[in-house]
Design an enzyme around this catalytic site. Sequence first.
Site, short mmCIF file in Angstrom:
data_model
loop_
_atom_site.label_atom_id
_atom_site.label_comp_id
_atom_site.label_asym_id
_atom_site.label_seq_id
_atom_site.Cartn_x
_atom_site.Cartn_y
_atom_site.Cartn_z
N HIS A 140 -2.32 -2.88 -6.54
CA HIS A 140 -2.84 -2.49 -5.22
C HIS A 140 -4.35 -2.68 -5.21
O HIS A 140 -5.09 -1.89 -5.80
CB HIS A 140 -2.44 -1.02 -4.97
CG HIS A 140 -2.78 -0.54 -3.59
ND1 HIS A 140 -2.91 0.79 -3.30
CD2 HIS A 140 -3.02 -1.21 -2.43
CE1 HIS A 140 -3.21 0.92 -2.03
NE2 HIS A 140 -3.30 -0.27 -1.48
N GLU A 173 -5.22 -0.41 -8.34
CA GLU A 173 -4.27 0.66 -8.65
C GLU A 173 -3.02 -0.03 -9.19
O GLU A 173 -2.35 -0.78 -8.46
CB GLU A 173 -3.98 1.46 -7.36
CG GLU A 173 -3.20 2.73 -7.58
CD GLU A 173 -2.99 3.52 -6.27
OE1 GLU A 173 -2.92 2.90 -5.19
OE2 GLU A 173 -2.88 4.75 -6.35
N SER A 188 0.82 -1.20 0.00
CA SER A 188 0.00 0.00 0.00
C SER A 188 0.86 1.26 0.00
O SER A 188 0.33 2.35 -0.14
CB SER A 188 -0.93 0.01 1.22
OG SER A 188 -0.19 -0.21 2.39
N ASN A 224 -3.29 6.31 -1.48
CA ASN A 224 -2.95 6.65 -0.09
C ASN A 224 -2.35 8.04 0.07
O ASN A 224 -2.33 8.57 1.18
CB ASN A 224 -2.03 5.57 0.51
CG ASN A 224 -2.88 4.37 0.90
OD1 ASN A 224 -4.00 4.53 1.38
ND2 ASN A 224 -2.36 3.17 0.67
N1 CAA Z 1 -16.75 -10.64 0.24
C1 CAA Z 1 -17.83 -10.63 -0.56
N2 CAA Z 1 -18.82 -9.71 -0.45
C2 CAA Z 1 -18.72 -8.82 0.56
C3 CAA Z 1 -17.63 -8.78 1.46
C4 CAA Z 1 -16.60 -9.75 1.25
N3 CAA Z 1 -15.51 -9.78 2.02
N4 CAA Z 1 -17.81 -7.76 2.33
C5 CAA Z 1 -18.97 -7.16 2.00
N5 CAA Z 1 -19.52 -7.80 0.93
C6 CAA Z 1 -20.73 -7.41 0.20
C7 CAA Z 1 -22.00 -7.66 0.98
O1 CAA Z 1 -22.49 -8.96 0.71
C8 CAA Z 1 -22.94 -6.59 0.43
O2 CAA Z 1 -23.47 -7.01 -0.83
P1 CAA Z 1 -24.88 -6.37 -1.40
O3 CAA Z 1 -24.59 -4.92 -1.72
O4 CAA Z 1 -25.16 -7.18 -2.60
O5 CAA Z 1 -25.86 -6.53 -0.28
C9 CAA Z 1 -22.01 -5.43 0.17
O6 CAA Z 1 -20.69 -5.98 0.05
C10 CAA Z 1 -22.06 -4.44 1.28
O7 CAA Z 1 -21.75 -5.13 2.49
P2 CAA Z 1 -22.56 -4.98 3.85
O8 CAA Z 1 -24.01 -4.80 3.58
O9 CAA Z 1 -22.13 -6.08 4.75
O10 CAA Z 1 -21.98 -3.68 4.54
P3 CAA Z 1 -21.89 -2.21 4.05
O11 CAA Z 1 -23.02 -1.81 3.15
O12 CAA Z 1 -21.64 -1.46 5.29
O13 CAA Z 1 -20.57 -2.19 3.13
C11 CAA Z 1 -18.26 -1.99 2.80
C12 CAA Z 1 -19.37 -2.63 3.62
C13 CAA Z 1 -18.30 -2.54 1.37
C14 CAA Z 1 -16.95 -2.39 3.47
C15 CAA Z 1 -18.49 -0.44 2.77
O14 CAA Z 1 -18.64 0.06 4.08
C16 CAA Z 1 -17.36 0.31 2.12
O15 CAA Z 1 -17.27 0.41 0.92
N6 CAA Z 1 -16.44 0.88 2.95
C17 CAA Z 1 -15.27 1.58 2.49
C18 CAA Z 1 -14.24 0.58 2.05
C19 CAA Z 1 -12.96 1.25 1.61
O16 CAA Z 1 -12.82 2.45 1.56
N7 CAA Z 1 -11.98 0.40 1.27
C20 CAA Z 1 -10.70 0.84 0.92
C21 CAA Z 1 -9.84 0.89 2.14
S1 CAA Z 1 -8.23 1.45 1.76
C22 CAA Z 1 -7.42 0.08 1.21
O17 CAA Z 1 -7.92 -1.01 1.19
C23 CAA Z 1 -6.08 0.28 0.69
C24 CAA Z 1 -4.99 0.76 1.54
O18 CAA Z 1 -3.90 0.77 1.04
C25 CAA Z 1 -5.13 1.22 2.93
#
Ligand code: CAA
Length: 296
Positions: A139, A151, A118, A189
């Site tokens: 990424h 990415e 990352s 990031n």
């Molecule tokens: N595998 C498969 N499906 C998944 C899953 C997984 N691990 N986690 C969630 N889902 C699916 C759920 O089944 C759900 O599907 P539907 O829309 O069809 O119902 C959908 O994703 C949404 O999940 P939830 O209803 O459980 O929960 P939510 O609506 O609160 O969403 C989230 C959860 C997708 C994590 C959402 O909160 C989100 O997008 N958060 C931000 C995530 C983000 O910013 N990620 C990047 C982080 S930075 C990074 O990763 C890089 C770095 O270098 C730091």
Amino acid sequence: MKNISVIGAGTMGNGIAHVFAMNDYPVNLIDVSPSALDKALATIDKNLSRMVSKEKITEEVKTKSLANIQLHTTLPDAVRNADLVIEAATENESLKLTIFKELDESCQESTILATNTSSISITKIAGATSRPDKVIGMHFMNPVPVMKLVEVIRGYGTSDKVTADIMDLSKNINKIPVEVNDYPGFVSNRILMPMINEAIYSLYENVAGVEEIDTVMKLGMAHPMGPLQLADFVGLDVCLSIMYVLQNGFGDTKYRPCPLLINMVNAGYLGVKSGEGFYKYSSGSKELVLSDRFKK
Ligand code: CAA
């Protein structure tokens, strides 16, 4: 490119293996810890079942996906026939340099070596190999099965051909790749972490409380999670180490990590993974519970 090896069975590694396996690629998943591999397979099974219950895939696709994954505890055998290796081990520079040196020695000359880092320089990682033209950043974002972005980061020596191949491959697994160059924090990031750090400064300077800051960003900017919840989700230790990469890489005071972030990491309040950060977490519960430390 057909045979994929993924190094590291943690959150990112198992998500990457899940996505390739679901798109008909045979995957060798490698980790030094057999229990980490078992846990990864159980997580992939659970996430595939969730997709079946949401009717995104069929039971047959789930069975086929699981059959595409082979588990390994040692590296050379598991990468010998790989067309692409994606390293998703712990975010530690010296560990990654050691892994890439070993990969360079164990893989075929044509194998592309990608890292899911990352923030560590792709160019520096490529320097541990004799094939910097074939080293690239892929990424993925957490949760990998859900987030569309890859990415794709070109190191200083990454070739046009390797970049084009990785862009195409990312599309083949139903992701949307974006090509960027190798500078501290890349694009994701460099933008995300200062926002999270600024949210922590806003809390530290008592501009507002945890829930207020997160609500402003969720309802005002349509972010799915507020920045403090997202910091807990990513891991406060990861956020801090990326802020240090930005601070060291650019030498600019605007990347100074918030003292509250440093204190929380030193005290072991790392977010979801440690059970508490800005919020408290207990397994199985989806309810967001504010940490007692931030109650007014
Ligand atoms: N595998 C498969 N499906 C998944 C899953 C997984 N691990 N986690 C969630 N889902 C699916 C759920 O089944 C759900 O599907 P539907 O829309 O069809 O119902 C959908 O994703 C949404 O999940 P939830 O209803 O459980 O929960 P939510 O609506 O609160 O969403 C989230 C959860 C997708 C994590 C959402 O909160 C989100 O997008 N958060 C931000 C995530 C983000 O910013 N990620 C990047 C982080 S930075 C990074 O990763 C890089 C770095 O270098 C730091």
